[in-house]
Design an enzyme around this catalytic site. Structure first.
Site, PDB file in Angstrom:
ATOM      1  N   SER A  27       0.853  -1.200   0.000  1.00 40.12           N
ATOM      2  CA  SER A  27       0.000   0.000   0.000  1.00 40.12           C
ATOM      3  C   SER A  27       0.889   1.250   0.000  1.00 40.12           C
ATOM      4  CB  SER A  27      -0.869  -0.043   1.262  1.00 40.12           C
ATOM      5  OG  SER A  27      -1.998   0.761   1.128  1.00 40.12           O
ATOM      6  N   PRO A  28       0.428   2.342  -0.612  1.00 36.72           N
ATOM      7  CA  PRO A  28       1.263   3.546  -0.651  1.00 36.72           C
ATOM      8  C   PRO A  28       1.653   4.021   0.750  1.00 36.72           C
ATOM      9  CG  PRO A  28      -0.658   3.794  -2.079  1.00 36.72           C
ATOM     10  CD  PRO A  28      -0.861   2.524  -1.303  1.00 36.72           C
ATOM     11  N   CYS A  30       3.901   7.217   2.417  1.00 31.92           N
ATOM     12  CA  CYS A  30       4.749   8.414   2.339  1.00 31.92           C
ATOM     13  C   CYS A  30       6.007   8.207   3.179  1.00 31.92           C
ATOM     14  CB  CYS A  30       3.999   9.623   2.884  1.00 31.92           C
ATOM     15  SG  CYS A  30       2.832  10.265   1.711  1.00 31.92           S
ATOM     16  N   GLN A 104       1.068   6.165  -7.117  1.00 32.36           N
ATOM     17  CA  GLN A 104      -0.163   6.808  -6.649  1.00 32.36           C
ATOM     18  C   GLN A 104       0.013   8.310  -6.861  1.00 32.36           C
ATOM     19  OE1 GLN A 104      -1.047   7.526  -2.449  1.00 32.36           O
ATOM     20  NE2 GLN A 104      -2.999   6.489  -2.705  1.00 32.36           N
ATOM     21  N   TYR A 191      -7.548  14.701   0.993  1.00 35.94           N
ATOM     22  CA  TYR A 191      -6.755  15.504   0.055  1.00 35.94           C
ATOM     23  C   TYR A 191      -7.671  16.043  -1.045  1.00 35.94           C
ATOM     24  CZ  TYR A 191      -3.070  13.374   2.766  1.00 35.94           C
ATOM     25  OH  TYR A 191      -2.291  12.974   3.812  1.00 35.94           O
ATOM     26  N   LEU A 313      -5.164  -2.988   8.619  1.00 31.95           N
ATOM     27  CA  LEU A 313      -4.921  -4.026   9.628  1.00 31.95           C
ATOM     28  C   LEU A 313      -5.157  -5.437   9.095  1.00 31.95           C
ATOM     29  CD1 LEU A 313      -5.959  -2.882  13.219  1.00 31.95           C
ATOM     30  CD2 LEU A 313      -3.696  -3.401  12.320  1.00 31.95           C
ATOM     31  N   ARG A 336       1.731  -1.134   7.217  1.00 31.42           N
ATOM     32  CA  ARG A 336       2.612  -1.216   8.390  1.00 31.42           C
ATOM     33  C   ARG A 336       3.192  -2.600   8.617  1.00 31.42           C
ATOM     34  NH1 ARG A 336      -1.870   1.645  11.944  1.00 31.42           N
ATOM     35  NH2 ARG A 336      -3.066   0.372  10.491  1.00 31.42           N
TER      36      ARG A 336
HETATM   37  C1  LIG Z   1       4.006   5.477   6.901  1.00 34.37           C
HETATM   38  C2  LIG Z   1       2.686   5.510   6.183  1.00 34.37           C
HETATM   39  C3  LIG Z   1       2.523   6.326   5.089  1.00 34.37           C
HETATM   40  C4  LIG Z   1       1.318   6.322   4.368  1.00 34.37           C
HETATM   41  N1  LIG Z   1       1.226   7.055   3.215  1.00 34.37           N
HETATM   42  C5  LIG Z   1       0.145   6.908   2.429  1.00 34.37           C
HETATM   43  C6  LIG Z   1       0.110   7.478   1.132  1.00 34.37           C
HETATM   44  O1  LIG Z   1       1.082   8.049   0.645  1.00 34.37           O
HETATM   45  N2  LIG Z   1      -1.035   7.321   0.413  1.00 34.37           N
HETATM   46  C7  LIG Z   1      -2.115   6.638   0.903  1.00 34.37           C
HETATM   47  O2  LIG Z   1      -3.131   6.528   0.210  1.00 34.37           O
HETATM   48  N3  LIG Z   1      -2.079   6.057   2.104  1.00 34.37           N
HETATM   49  C8  LIG Z   1      -0.980   6.157   2.867  1.00 34.37           C
HETATM   50  N4  LIG Z   1      -0.912   5.488   4.048  1.00 34.37           N
HETATM   51  C9  LIG Z   1      -2.027   4.593   4.440  1.00 34.37           C
HETATM   52  C10 LIG Z   1      -1.692   3.153   4.035  1.00 34.37           C
HETATM   53  O3  LIG Z   1      -1.561   3.033   2.634  1.00 34.37           O
HETATM   54  C11 LIG Z   1      -2.754   2.152   4.521  1.00 34.37           C
HETATM   55  O4  LIG Z   1      -3.960   2.433   3.889  1.00 34.37           O
HETATM   56  C12 LIG Z   1      -2.954   2.230   6.049  1.00 34.37           C
HETATM   57  O5  LIG Z   1      -1.709   2.297   6.735  1.00 34.37           O
HETATM   58  C13 LIG Z   1      -3.734   1.009   6.558  1.00 34.37           C
HETATM   59  O6  LIG Z   1      -3.062  -0.177   6.232  1.00 34.37           O
HETATM   60  P1  LIG Z   1      -2.166  -1.012   7.311  1.00 34.37           P
HETATM   61  O7  LIG Z   1      -3.063  -1.311   8.492  1.00 34.37           O
HETATM   62  O8  LIG Z   1      -1.745  -2.247   6.560  1.00 34.37           O
HETATM   63  O9  LIG Z   1      -1.010  -0.146   7.713  1.00 34.37           O
HETATM   64  C14 LIG Z   1       0.251   5.511   4.799  1.00 34.37           C
HETATM   65  C15 LIG Z   1       0.417   4.714   5.935  1.00 34.37           C
HETATM   66  C16 LIG Z   1       1.616   4.690   6.621  1.00 34.37           C
HETATM   67  C17 LIG Z   1       1.769   3.788   7.806  1.00 34.37           C
END
Ligand SMILES: Cc1cc2nc3c(=O)[nH]c(=O)nc-3n(C[C@H](O)[C@H](O)[C@H](O)COP(=O)(O)O)c2cc1C
Length: 390
Positions: A27-28, A30, A104, A191, A313, A336
């Protein structure tokens, strides 16, 4: 191979001409490690390790279509031709290791001109000016009610919207040159696009505001210019905030209506997330329980007959496999968990009983790990492992 031995998570997925080797998606995320928009060696290693770790589709972070579409000075961008080469180097590496590179594209709207997460998104002030770029006036559909004095916010007029659409088109063409094979439009998380969609942030009275179709207009125009510039044979994703929050004003019915329109315009996958817009409301976020967006992905998938991606999650191989088997989504995105374990795909392959879980890794790793596995099966190791357990 029995049913159990051919997990859905490791079945390929063909989208237009692109075949993803499996359903594991990065997943994207930043990183705040770019220099004047361009990715660095950090990104090569950060994204490269996911390709080595066996993910099927590796998305880089939200990448700004123009300098003022960044959140921070350190955000990624693709607003200039000089950026293309740096992305191409990373994409060549990802492809060499069997992963599909995804970008993205996004615009931060009025959530820009700030410091990053580690400084709690504080607004940039004139003292933070870098030589190239002072803190900038941010743009959005409307000036939010009760907006703080800084960063300055400007409501976009028709010329600003036209100029913005042109930037989406140019960044898309650069994404092709940089060798990306999947493009996602970031329409979520408060955004710019989401700011147009949600009545919490869009108070316009012209054709870009008002009822649902007025508020969707900007998102759909972005999609049209991107789809037109993005090669027909390559898949297009769109990330939605399926709901603004729990009990949010933008709700799943609105998302289903939007997804229908996006599908008509050539979007192949709806990536279902949530949140980001709250304004002056005290709306709670969607509770962070395992798989907290899966229900939204299922609803959009079935009501719109479109492929969806679930995120939020998802940490466990069986959990991911169940989501796919229940046909709640077509792709599983992780953020994560992959930061913690970039080789998650090969561990998942083992948990799900893939006959050779190391085949998910490059052969230089697989070869060694298969040997280690064989050594562990030797009788003398069986004895010592039994002793350890006693
Ligand atoms: C460090 C970090 C940076 C993130 N940056 C972006 C981003 O650039 N674009 C986006 O759509 N979501 C972003 N997210 C959200 C994640 O893509 C994801 O949707 C969210 O963390 C939930 O998934 P997870 O539980 O597997 O972490 C970011 C999440 C984290 C932890």
């Amino acid at each position: 191979m029995s049913e159990e031995k051919s997990p859905r998570l490791f079945s390929p997925l063909k989208l237009r001409s692109v075949e993803l080797r499996n359903r594991v998606v990065v997943s994207p995320m930043c990183q705040y490690m770019s220099v004047d928009g361009a990715p660095t060696d950090w990104h090569l290693v950060h994204l490269g390790k996911f390709a080595i770790g066996g993910a099927g589709l590796v998305f880089g972070e939200e990448t700004a279509i123009e300098p003022a579409g960044r959140k921070t000075y350190d955000c990624a961008g693709l607003w200039a031709d000089r950026h293309v080469r740096a992305y191409r180097r990373i994409n060549d590496f990802l492809k060499e290791h069997g992963a599909t590179p995804g970008i993205q594209l996004g615009h931060s709207g009025f959530r820009g001109s700030c410091h990053g997460a580690l400084r709690n998104w504080e607004a940039l002030t004139p003292e933070n000016t870098t030589s190239e770029c002072p803190p900038w006036t941010v743009i959005g559909p409307s000036v939010p009610r009760g907006a703080k004095p800084w960063p300055k916010i400007r409501e976009m007029d028709r010329d600003n919207i036209a100029a913005n659409l042109k930037r989406w088109r140019e960044a898309t063409l650069r994404s092709v040159d940089a060798g990306f094979q999947v493009l996602e439009i970031h329409g979520a998380h408060g955004y710019l696009i989401h700011e147009f969609l949600s009545p919490i942030t869009n108070h316009r009275t012209d054709a870009y505001g008002g009822d649902l179709y007025g508020r969707m207009r900007f998102a759909l125009e972005v999609t049209e210019v991107v789809r037109e510039a993005w090669p027909l044979e390559l898949p297009l994703f769109f990330r939605v905030s399926a709901v603004d929050g729990k009990g949010g004003v933008w709700n799943i019915e609105d998302t289903v209506a939007l997804a229908h329109e996006l599908k008509i315009r050539g979007v192949d996958v709806i990536d279902c997330s949530s949140g980001g817009v709250s304004g002056s409301t005290d709306m709670p976020i969607v509770p962070r329980v395992p798989g907290y967006h899966v229900d939204y992905a299922r609803e959009v998938k079935h009501r719109c007959s479109v492929a969806t991606m679930a995120v939020g999650l998802i940490t466990d191989a069986l959990q991911a496999e169940d989501i796919l088997r229940a046909q709640s989504a077509d792709l599983i995105a992780l953020a994560r968990e992959l930061m913690w374990n970039p080789h998650w795909a090969s561990h998942a392959a083992k948990s799900l009983g893939l006959s050779d879980p190391f085949s998910v890794l490059p052969e230089s790793y697989g070869f060694r790990l298969r040997r280690r596995e064989a050594e562990a099966q030797m009788p003398w190791n069986q004895v010592s492992s039994k002793r350890r357990q006693q």
